[in-house]
Design a protein around this motif. Structure first.
Motif, short mmCIF file in Angstrom:
data_model
loop_
_atom_site.label_atom_id
_atom_site.label_comp_id
_atom_site.label_asym_id
_atom_site.label_seq_id
_atom_site.Cartn_x
_atom_site.Cartn_y
_atom_site.Cartn_z
N LEU A 1 8.94 6.87 3.11
CA LEU A 1 7.59 6.94 2.57
C LEU A 1 7.65 6.59 1.09
O LEU A 1 8.61 6.95 0.40
CB LEU A 1 7.00 8.34 2.77
CG LEU A 1 6.88 8.81 4.21
CD1 LEU A 1 6.46 10.27 4.26
CD2 LEU A 1 5.88 7.95 4.98
N HIS A 2 6.61 5.91 0.62
CA HIS A 2 6.55 5.49 -0.78
C HIS A 2 5.19 5.90 -1.35
O HIS A 2 4.15 5.46 -0.85
CB HIS A 2 6.75 3.98 -0.90
CG HIS A 2 8.08 3.55 -0.37
ND1 HIS A 2 8.26 3.13 0.92
CD2 HIS A 2 9.30 3.53 -0.96
CE1 HIS A 2 9.54 2.85 1.10
NE2 HIS A 2 10.19 3.08 -0.02
N PHE A 3 5.23 6.74 -2.37
CA PHE A 3 4.02 7.25 -2.99
C PHE A 3 3.87 6.67 -4.39
O PHE A 3 4.86 6.49 -5.10
CB PHE A 3 4.11 8.78 -3.13
CG PHE A 3 4.36 9.50 -1.84
CD1 PHE A 3 3.32 9.79 -0.96
CD2 PHE A 3 5.64 9.88 -1.48
CE1 PHE A 3 3.55 10.46 0.23
CE2 PHE A 3 5.89 10.54 -0.29
CZ PHE A 3 4.83 10.83 0.57
N ASP A 4 2.63 6.43 -4.79
CA ASP A 4 2.34 6.11 -6.17
C ASP A 4 2.70 7.35 -6.98
O ASP A 4 2.22 8.45 -6.70
CB ASP A 4 0.85 5.77 -6.32
CG ASP A 4 0.48 5.57 -7.76
OD1 ASP A 4 0.76 4.48 -8.29
OD2 ASP A 4 -0.08 6.51 -8.36
N ALA A 5 3.57 7.21 -7.97
CA ALA A 5 4.08 8.36 -8.71
C ALA A 5 2.97 9.16 -9.38
O ALA A 5 3.03 10.39 -9.42
CB ALA A 5 5.11 7.91 -9.74
N SER A 6 1.94 8.51 -9.88
CA SER A 6 0.86 9.26 -10.55
C SER A 6 0.08 10.10 -9.54
O SER A 6 -0.29 11.24 -9.85
CB SER A 6 -0.06 8.32 -11.33
OG SER A 6 -0.66 7.38 -10.48
N ASN B 1 -0.78 10.66 4.69
CA ASN B 1 -1.71 9.73 5.33
C ASN B 1 -2.54 10.44 6.41
O ASN B 1 -2.79 9.89 7.48
CB ASN B 1 -0.97 8.53 5.91
CG ASN B 1 -0.15 7.82 4.87
OD1 ASN B 1 -0.53 7.74 3.70
ND2 ASN B 1 1.00 7.31 5.25
N GLY B 2 -2.92 11.69 6.14
CA GLY B 2 -3.78 12.44 7.04
C GLY B 2 -3.07 13.15 8.19
O GLY B 2 -3.72 13.71 9.06
N MET C 1 0.84 -1.18 0.00
CA MET C 1 0.00 0.00 0.00
C MET C 1 0.89 1.25 0.00
O MET C 1 1.86 1.32 0.74
CB MET C 1 -0.90 -0.03 1.22
CG MET C 1 -1.89 1.07 1.24
SD MET C 1 -3.13 0.70 2.51
CE MET C 1 -3.56 2.34 2.94
N PHE C 2 0.50 2.21 -0.80
CA PHE C 2 1.27 3.44 -0.91
C PHE C 2 0.83 4.46 0.12
O PHE C 2 -0.31 4.47 0.57
CB PHE C 2 1.09 4.05 -2.30
CG PHE C 2 1.79 3.30 -3.38
CD1 PHE C 2 3.18 3.26 -3.45
CD2 PHE C 2 1.06 2.62 -4.35
CE1 PHE C 2 3.82 2.57 -4.46
CE2 PHE C 2 1.70 1.93 -5.36
CZ PHE C 2 3.08 1.90 -5.42
N ASP C 3 1.78 5.36 0.46
CA ASP C 3 1.44 6.52 1.28
C ASP C 3 0.73 7.53 0.39
O ASP C 3 0.84 7.47 -0.84
CB ASP C 3 2.72 7.12 1.87
CG ASP C 3 3.40 6.16 2.83
OD1 ASP C 3 2.82 5.88 3.89
OD2 ASP C 3 4.50 5.68 2.51
N ARG C 4 0.02 8.47 1.01
CA ARG C 4 -0.75 9.45 0.25
C ARG C 4 -0.34 10.86 0.67
O ARG C 4 -0.36 11.19 1.86
CB ARG C 4 -2.24 9.24 0.49
CG ARG C 4 -3.09 10.19 -0.33
CD ARG C 4 -4.52 9.70 -0.43
NE ARG C 4 -5.30 10.59 -1.24
CZ ARG C 4 -5.32 10.59 -2.57
NH1 ARG C 4 -4.59 9.74 -3.23
NH2 ARG C 4 -6.07 11.44 -3.22
#
Length: 135
Positions: free
Chosen positions: A111-116, A25-26, A1-4
């Motif tokens: 932290l790892h984010f979805d690049a899009s 993540n809020g 799951m990615f961070d946001r």
């Protein structure tokens, strides 16, 4: 799951110009690491009108200042992270946390984010010139 990631703006206050804050993540990353009263980077620096934002992630790793404590970064250090794109992942790693007033006993995790999602959020923040009202 990615961070946001969410990038939010704060209007100027009695001491500082308009600034941006980073919610992951809020949770407000600046407040969580440097404590209440800390500040994020100035909006004009993080979201410049005449060039791409330094928040954009590329294949080249670079250190990004995310904030500083109330006493200023020149006193106690800055909150910073290394930002780098690995294909479809944007990584924040190698945190540096100000030594004074930090509410965290250790630096935050990678932290790892979805690049899009990351790119879309940075583009949204770049196009929203709300802070220029205060300049």
């Amino acid at each position: 799951m990615f961070d946001r990631l969410e990038i939010k703006g704060l209007p100027p206050g009695p001491r500082f110009r308009a600034q941006v804050r980073f919610w992951v993540n809020g949770e407000d990353v600046v407040e969580a690491t440097v404590g209440e009263g800390g500040r994020g980077p100035y909006a004009a620096d993080a979201l410049p009108a005449d060039r791409p934002s330094p928040l954009r992630a590329t294949g080249e790793a670079r250190r990004l200042e995310l904030g500083e404590p109330e006493c200023t970064g020149d006193c106690c250090g800055f909150l910073s992270v290394v930002v780098q794109r690995f294909g479809e992942i944007v990584q924040w790693s190698d945190w540096e946390v100000p030594w004074e007033g930090s509410s965290m006993p250790y630096p935050p995790p990678e932290l790892h984010f979805d690049a899009s999602q990351y790119d879309a959020e940075v583009a949204r923040a770049e196009s929203d010139r709300w802070w220029q009202v205060y300049s």
